[in-house]
Design an enzyme around this catalytic site. Structure first.
Site: not given
Length: 466
Positions: A268, A271, A299, A334, A352, A375
């Site tokens: 993590e 990341w 969208w 998370n 998004w 996102w």
């Protein structure tokens, strides 16, 4: 006597501070300064909880500096102008700061460096942004090979950690602006001492939570994560120290599960490094999808449905609980971030970027790189993203990751008396059960604003068309 300026930004700590270390190596006297940039304060005016946490961190840093004979100089204005004035007042020969991949920061720093002796150091990440590249050249855009390359380099060890200076030379008499109080209370206790305490509680000792992180991290009803993200965001603890803690926890145990859990937490942290690298190399991701082939999605962007999502009124309890946790506390688990993002993009077919901006407004740990990366990953449009056809079922996610509905009941008190068999999908309650539970669907709690199965087919069609 030589003097250097330490320009603190996202490194509000004295341990493991590369910029402070470079300033100390340069000068007998170090001037710690934080510049309150009006442009950034205006841009983040709605992010009251994050600003309160920042201001609290500045007060904590000032106290730590005063305990060592120094103090934090605070100036308000254009960073270039304020640093130039401070250099003129002190005769400083150099300015040191940590490199930040955020495009605004890079442009700001480049402008300052054109006129002042600004030197950049590493520190926001363990690996410098250009330290990891493909064999053929160029940055990685997929996490797994990036992670392998990250781990193939010498791993950080405890001897890499830098203790704070015992004493600092007192700066000359300099004007300093007051640190703002903020308009709301900080949702986390700010400061380096609290960050180090939390890291120790999470990662040190035989029964430390890091040993169960692999299993507990997805449970929204458990405190199975470190909750260190706000402290990493403002550098109240270094990424280096966190990585050393993860590696030490993995090396100090003979339990395979605990070792794997520590490795999962390290991943993590990697990341986070990956997304910082992506932003450094591809700054355009803040404005558009990384995947060029998915920049034409049609969208729906229904404003009423977006408002319902923001306010926790979608009719899906796990989504609404997570959104209320965000708006009330300034933080979200998370797993909740993934569920709510998937719902906005894949169920409501809302851009998004709308969700990304809303999160940045409310998250105390709001970081441009990590927020954008998360996102785009959930939307299926970013680097190493989840496939666009991966669409979370909010009811199944709720049943799996909040099995006793403790999280839902905490953040949605109107559902406190709903029987366990209906709590994850309360619209299925018979009328009599609704009356007994004291919550009439459509009145006391909203009915679902969208049918998940139908929304899924609509979204798959829109993504395929793009």
């Amino acid at each position: 006597m030589t003097t250097a300026i330490w320009w603190a930004r996202r490194d509000l700590r004295l341990h493991d501070n590369f910029a402070l270390g470079a300033a100390l190596a340069h000068g007998d006297t170090v001037i710690p300064v934080f510049v309150l940039d009006p442009a950034l304060l205006r841009a983040n005016a709605a992010a009251g909880k994050r600003l309160a946490f920042l201001f609290g961190g500045l007060r904590a840093l000032d106290a730590d500096l005063r305990a060592r004979g120094s103090r934090l100089i605070v100036r308000t204005g254009s960073p270039g102008d304020e640093l130039a004035a401070l250099r003129e007042e002190t005769g400083a020969g150099a300015i040191y700061a940590e490199a930040d991949p955020w495009p605004y920061a890079r442009e700001r720093d480049a402008a300052v460096a054109r006129h002042l002796p600004l030197a950049m150091t590493e520190g926001i990440t363990v690996r410098p942004y250009d330290a990891i590249s493909k064999a053929a050249g160029g940055p990685y855009t997929v996490f797994t090979p990036y992670s392998r390359a990250w781990k193939s380099l010498p791993l950080p060890v405890a001897t890499d950690l830098r203790p704070p200076p015992d004493r600092l030379a007192a700066p000359p008499q300099l004007g300093s602006a007051p640190i703002p109080d903020g308009h709301v209370a900080a949702p986390f206790p700010p400061g380096e001492a609290e960050a180090l305490r939390r890291l120790a509680v999470f990662a040190e000792g035989r029964n430390a939570p890091i040993a169960a992180y692999g299993d507990a991290r997805n449970r929204v009803d458990l405190q199975g994560t470190s909750e260190l993200s706000p402290y990493l965001r403002f550098g109240m603890v270094s990424a280096l120290r966190a990585s050393v803690a993860a590696l030490s926890a993995a090396g100090d145990t003979h339990d395979a599960g605990a070792r794997q859990s520590a490795g999962t937490w390290l991943n993590e942290l990697i990341w986070r490094e990956f997304y910082q690298s992506v932003l450094h190399h591809f700054p355009a991701v803040l404005a558009q999808e990384f995947q060029a082939g998915l920049r034409g999605i049609a969208w729906r962007n229904h404003r009423g449905e977006f408002a319902a999502w923001c306010e926790g009124r979608t009719g899906y309890p796990i989504v609404d609980a997570a959104m209320r946790q965000l708006t009330q506390s300034g933080w979200m688990h998370n797993r909740g971030r993934m569920i709510t993002a998937s719902f906005l993009v894949k169920d409501l077919l809302i851009d998004w970027r709308w969700g990304e901006a809303f999160f940045m407004e409310h998250l105390v740990d709001g970081d441009p790189a990590s927020n954008n990366g998360g996102w785009q990953w959930t939307a299926g449009v970013g680097t190493d993203a989840a496939p666009y056809f991966r669409i979370f079922n909010p009811v199944l996610q709720s049943e799996k990751f909040d099995p006793e509905a403790a999280y839902i009941r905490r953040w949605l008190p109107e559902l406190a008396r709903v029987p366990a068999r209906y709590i994850h999908a309360p619209w299925r309650m018979p009328d009599e059960v609704q009356r007994q539970a004291g919550v009439v669907i459509g009145k006391d709690y909203p009915a679902p604003i969208v049918d998940h199965a139908l929304a899924r087919e609509r979204t798959l069609a829109a993504f395929k068309a793009a």
